[in-house]
Motif scaffolding. Sequence first.
Motif, mmCIF file in Angstrom:
data_model
loop_
_atom_site.group_PDB
_atom_site.id
_atom_site.type_symbol
_atom_site.label_atom_id
_atom_site.label_comp_id
_atom_site.label_asym_id
_atom_site.label_seq_id
_atom_site.Cartn_x
_atom_site.Cartn_y
_atom_site.Cartn_z
ATOM 1 N N ILE A 1 0.786 4.051 -3.009
ATOM 2 C CA ILE A 1 0.341 5.442 -2.812
ATOM 3 C C ILE A 1 1.443 6.404 -3.269
ATOM 4 O O ILE A 1 1.159 7.428 -3.886
ATOM 5 C CB ILE A 1 -0.072 5.689 -1.345
ATOM 6 C CG1 ILE A 1 -1.313 4.859 -1.003
ATOM 7 C CG2 ILE A 1 -0.365 7.173 -1.097
ATOM 8 C CD1 ILE A 1 -1.691 4.836 0.455
ATOM 9 N N ARG B 1 1.907 13.897 11.271
ATOM 10 C CA ARG B 1 2.705 12.691 11.529
ATOM 11 C C ARG B 1 4.184 13.060 11.681
ATOM 12 O O ARG B 1 4.918 12.365 12.366
ATOM 13 C CB ARG B 1 2.525 11.689 10.375
ATOM 14 C CG ARG B 1 1.139 11.060 10.343
ATOM 15 C CD ARG B 1 0.987 10.114 9.168
ATOM 16 N NE ARG B 1 -0.355 9.539 9.117
ATOM 17 C CZ ARG B 1 -0.765 8.690 8.186
ATOM 18 N NH1 ARG B 1 0.060 8.297 7.234
ATOM 19 N NH2 ARG B 1 -1.993 8.215 8.209
ATOM 20 N N GLY C 1 -0.956 17.555 1.562
ATOM 21 C CA GLY C 1 -1.781 16.757 0.646
ATOM 22 C C GLY C 1 -1.738 15.306 1.069
ATOM 23 O O GLY C 1 -2.019 14.971 2.228
ATOM 24 N N ILE C 2 -1.336 14.420 0.149
ATOM 25 C CA ILE C 2 -1.215 12.996 0.463
ATOM 26 C C ILE C 2 -0.145 12.801 1.535
ATOM 27 O O ILE C 2 0.903 13.449 1.479
ATOM 28 C CB ILE C 2 -0.839 12.215 -0.815
ATOM 29 C CG1 ILE C 2 -2.027 12.212 -1.780
ATOM 30 C CG2 ILE C 2 -0.377 10.806 -0.497
ATOM 31 C CD1 ILE C 2 -1.730 11.561 -3.119
ATOM 32 N N GLY C 3 -0.397 11.930 2.481
ATOM 33 C CA GLY C 3 0.662 11.560 3.418
ATOM 34 C C GLY C 3 0.318 11.633 4.886
ATOM 35 O O GLY C 3 1.044 11.089 5.706
ATOM 36 N N ASP C 4 -0.767 12.306 5.250
ATOM 37 C CA ASP C 4 -1.135 12.328 6.675
ATOM 38 C C ASP C 4 -2.525 11.718 6.830
ATOM 39 O O ASP C 4 -3.087 11.193 5.876
ATOM 40 C CB ASP C 4 -1.053 13.762 7.232
ATOM 41 C CG ASP C 4 -0.532 13.760 8.663
ATOM 42 O OD1 ASP C 4 -1.131 13.072 9.506
ATOM 43 O OD2 ASP C 4 0.482 14.432 8.945
ATOM 44 N N ASP C 5 -3.096 11.786 8.024
ATOM 45 C CA ASP C 5 -4.413 11.186 8.242
ATOM 46 C C ASP C 5 -5.506 11.945 7.506
ATOM 47 O O ASP C 5 -6.528 11.365 7.144
ATOM 48 C CB ASP C 5 -4.711 11.120 9.744
ATOM 49 C CG ASP C 5 -3.802 10.126 10.424
ATOM 50 O OD1 ASP C 5 -3.928 8.940 10.124
ATOM 51 O OD2 ASP C 5 -2.932 10.545 11.216
ATOM 52 N N ILE D 1 1.223 6.610 -6.980
ATOM 53 C CA ILE D 1 0.033 7.404 -7.340
ATOM 54 C C ILE D 1 0.366 8.890 -7.205
ATOM 55 O O ILE D 1 0.075 9.695 -8.083
ATOM 56 C CB ILE D 1 -1.163 7.039 -6.423
ATOM 57 C CG1 ILE D 1 -1.672 5.631 -6.734
ATOM 58 C CG2 ILE D 1 -2.288 8.067 -6.542
ATOM 59 C CD1 ILE D 1 -2.725 5.113 -5.769
ATOM 60 N N ASP E 1 -3.707 8.026 14.007
ATOM 61 C CA ASP E 1 -4.643 7.087 14.645
ATOM 62 C C ASP E 1 -4.235 5.673 14.256
ATOM 63 O O ASP E 1 -3.650 5.442 13.192
ATOM 64 C CB ASP E 1 -6.108 7.397 14.298
ATOM 65 C CG ASP E 1 -6.436 7.154 12.826
ATOM 66 O OD1 ASP E 1 -5.571 7.435 11.972
ATOM 67 O OD2 ASP E 1 -7.549 6.686 12.545
ATOM 68 N N ASP F 1 -9.706 9.800 11.783
ATOM 69 C CA ASP F 1 -8.622 10.487 11.063
ATOM 70 C C ASP F 1 -8.620 11.990 11.359
ATOM 71 O O ASP F 1 -7.557 12.623 11.354
ATOM 72 C CB ASP F 1 -8.731 10.244 9.552
ATOM 73 C CG ASP F 1 -8.091 8.921 9.139
ATOM 74 O OD1 ASP F 1 -7.057 8.555 9.732
ATOM 75 O OD2 ASP F 1 -8.631 8.263 8.230
ATOM 76 N N ASP G 1 -12.321 7.249 3.609
ATOM 77 C CA ASP G 1 -12.054 5.844 3.932
ATOM 78 C C ASP G 1 -13.263 5.009 3.536
ATOM 79 O O ASP G 1 -14.390 5.441 3.769
ATOM 80 C CB ASP G 1 -11.830 5.683 5.439
ATOM 81 C CG ASP G 1 -10.386 5.401 5.763
ATOM 82 O OD1 ASP G 1 -9.807 4.506 5.130
ATOM 83 O OD2 ASP G 1 -9.840 6.090 6.651
ATOM 84 N N SER H 1 -4.989 2.608 12.796
ATOM 85 C CA SER H 1 -5.912 1.832 11.970
ATOM 86 C C SER H 1 -5.248 0.543 11.490
ATOM 87 O O SER H 1 -5.906 -0.468 11.321
ATOM 88 C CB SER H 1 -6.391 2.666 10.781
ATOM 89 O OG SER H 1 -5.299 3.205 10.085
ATOM 90 N N GLU I 1 0.811 -1.219 0.000
ATOM 91 C CA GLU I 1 0.000 0.000 0.000
ATOM 92 C C GLU I 1 0.844 1.268 0.000
ATOM 93 O O GLU I 1 0.593 2.206 -0.769
ATOM 94 C CB GLU I 1 -0.938 -0.016 1.213
ATOM 95 C CG GLU I 1 -2.009 1.061 1.126
ATOM 96 C CD GLU I 1 -2.867 1.154 2.389
ATOM 97 O OE1 GLU I 1 -2.803 0.213 3.220
ATOM 98 O OE2 GLU I 1 -3.567 2.155 2.537
HETATM 99 P P1 ADP Z 1 -5.275 6.391 6.964
HETATM 100 O O1 ADP Z 1 -4.954 4.982 7.396
HETATM 101 O O2 ADP Z 1 -5.005 7.410 7.990
HETATM 102 O O3 ADP Z 1 -6.652 6.505 6.343
HETATM 103 P P2 ADP Z 1 -3.867 5.776 4.590
HETATM 104 O O4 ADP Z 1 -2.684 4.957 4.958
HETATM 105 O O5 ADP Z 1 -5.096 5.106 4.059
HETATM 106 O O6 ADP Z 1 -4.251 6.720 5.817
HETATM 107 O O7 ADP Z 1 -3.432 6.845 3.519
HETATM 108 C C1 ADP Z 1 -2.240 7.565 3.642
HETATM 109 C C2 ADP Z 1 -2.303 8.781 2.768
HETATM 110 O O8 ADP Z 1 -2.454 8.413 1.401
HETATM 111 C C3 ADP Z 1 -3.492 9.685 3.055
HETATM 112 O O9 ADP Z 1 -3.035 11.022 2.904
HETATM 113 C C4 ADP Z 1 -4.491 9.329 1.996
HETATM 114 O O10 ADP Z 1 -5.353 10.409 1.695
HETATM 115 C C5 ADP Z 1 -3.612 9.002 0.811
HETATM 116 N N1 ADP Z 1 -4.198 8.004 -0.116
HETATM 117 C C6 ADP Z 1 -4.527 6.720 0.140
HETATM 118 N N2 ADP Z 1 -4.978 6.093 -0.949
HETATM 119 C C7 ADP Z 1 -4.948 6.995 -1.957
HETATM 120 C C8 ADP Z 1 -5.292 6.957 -3.345
HETATM 121 N N3 ADP Z 1 -5.745 5.846 -3.908
HETATM 122 N N4 ADP Z 1 -5.141 8.106 -4.075
HETATM 123 C C9 ADP Z 1 -4.671 9.231 -3.499
HETATM 124 N N5 ADP Z 1 -4.302 9.330 -2.200
HETATM 125 C C10 ADP Z 1 -4.445 8.230 -1.430
#
Ligand code: ADP
Length: 332
Positions: free
Chosen positions: A8, A152, A28-32, A11, A217, A78, A49, A219, A4
Amino acid sequence: EAGEFSLINRIERIACGNHIKPASVTEGIGDDAAVIEKDSRTFFLITADALIENIHFRQDYISPYTLGRKALAVNISDIAAMAGNPRYYLVCLSVPATTPVNWVKDLYKGMNHIAKQYSLFLIGGDTVAAEKTIAVSVTVIGEAKKGSVIFRHGAQPGDLIFVTGLPGDSALGLEILEKGFSKSLKNSLIKKHLCPVPRIQAGQALARQNIASSMIDTSDGIIPDLIHILRQSRVGARIFLSNFTLSKAYRKTCGDNAEDGFFYHALYGGEDYELLFTTDRKKTAAIKALETELDIPITCIGEITDKKGNLDIINASGNSVSFEKKGFAHFK
Ligand code: ADP
Ligand code: MG
C-alpha cells in the motif's frame, strides 16, 4: 511478496506522490476511512472493502443473505472506527454467469437488512461477469462532524488501550467452519465470524464524550491493528495478557489455561470488527459507564509507552512473551 502494508505504501507513492493533494482531503490513504471535507462543519468518511470467494468465505458455509450482511457490516465497521455515521453505499458485484438470480436477490436482502438497521441507502455500483468465483466489493460513505473524527494517530504515552467485545471469537469460529465441524449460527463463535456487529454506537459515544485519542477497528487482529495505531502515533505499547476478557466459548475451545499460547487467537485472530482505542487515564470512569450503557465489555488491555517501535506483551507472571511466528514484537 511485499506484504500488504509495504504494498500500500508503494501504491501511495506512485499514485499520490507527485500529485497536488486537494485541500478537501483531510486524510487519504492510511486510516480506516478517507476523510474528505463536505462543508465547513462536516466531513465525508469513505471506505471500501471486498469479500472474495475462497479467500474470505466459502459458499458451503455462508448463505448469500449472510454474506450480504457481512459485506456491508465490515465496511460500516470502518466508519465506526472513525466515530462516524454511515449514510450511503455502493456495491461492485462480480459473479459467474451461472449464478442463480435468487442467489443475488438473497445477497441484497442481506445487505438491505443491515442497511435498514444502520440507515444506509444504496446509491450505485457495478455488475460484472466473473470467470469462476464471486467477489462482493462494497464502498460506504459516512459523515461526521468536524472535530469528532477519531484517527489512528493521536495515541499519547501514558494513554490506556481498550478493546470492545470479546477478542478472538471470530477466528475460532472460522476454524470451526473450515474444519467442517458445524456451520450453525447457534454456535456463538461461528455467529461472531459470519455476523459481525459494527460498533457504530460505541464509536460515536467515544467521540461525543471525548474519550478516544486514537482508534481502529480490529479486522486483522488486536496486535496487527494496534501496530497501525503505534506506527501512526509514533509510540510503543505494553499489553497485559492477564487483563483480557475472553468469552466462555473461547475459554472452552482453547482449554481454559493461562499459558501464553492460549491467548494467540485473542491477540492475532482477525475479523472481530471490534473497536481498539486509546484514552487518557482520567477517562476510565466514563468508559465504565459506557460499558454499562451499551452492555458490551470494554476492557483495558494495556498502555501506550514512549518507546517508539516497541511492543511488549506481558503474561500473568510478568514475563515478556513473543509470538515468533508473526514477528510483531518489534516493528519500525
Ligand atoms: P482496513 O483494514 O481498515 O480496511 P486497510 O489495511 O485495508 O484498512 O487499508 C489501509 C489503508 O490503505 C486505507 O486507507 C485504505 O483505503 C488504503 N488502501 C488499501 N488498499 C489500497 C489500494 N489497493 N489502493 C489504494 N489504497 C488502498
Ligand atoms: Mg479498519
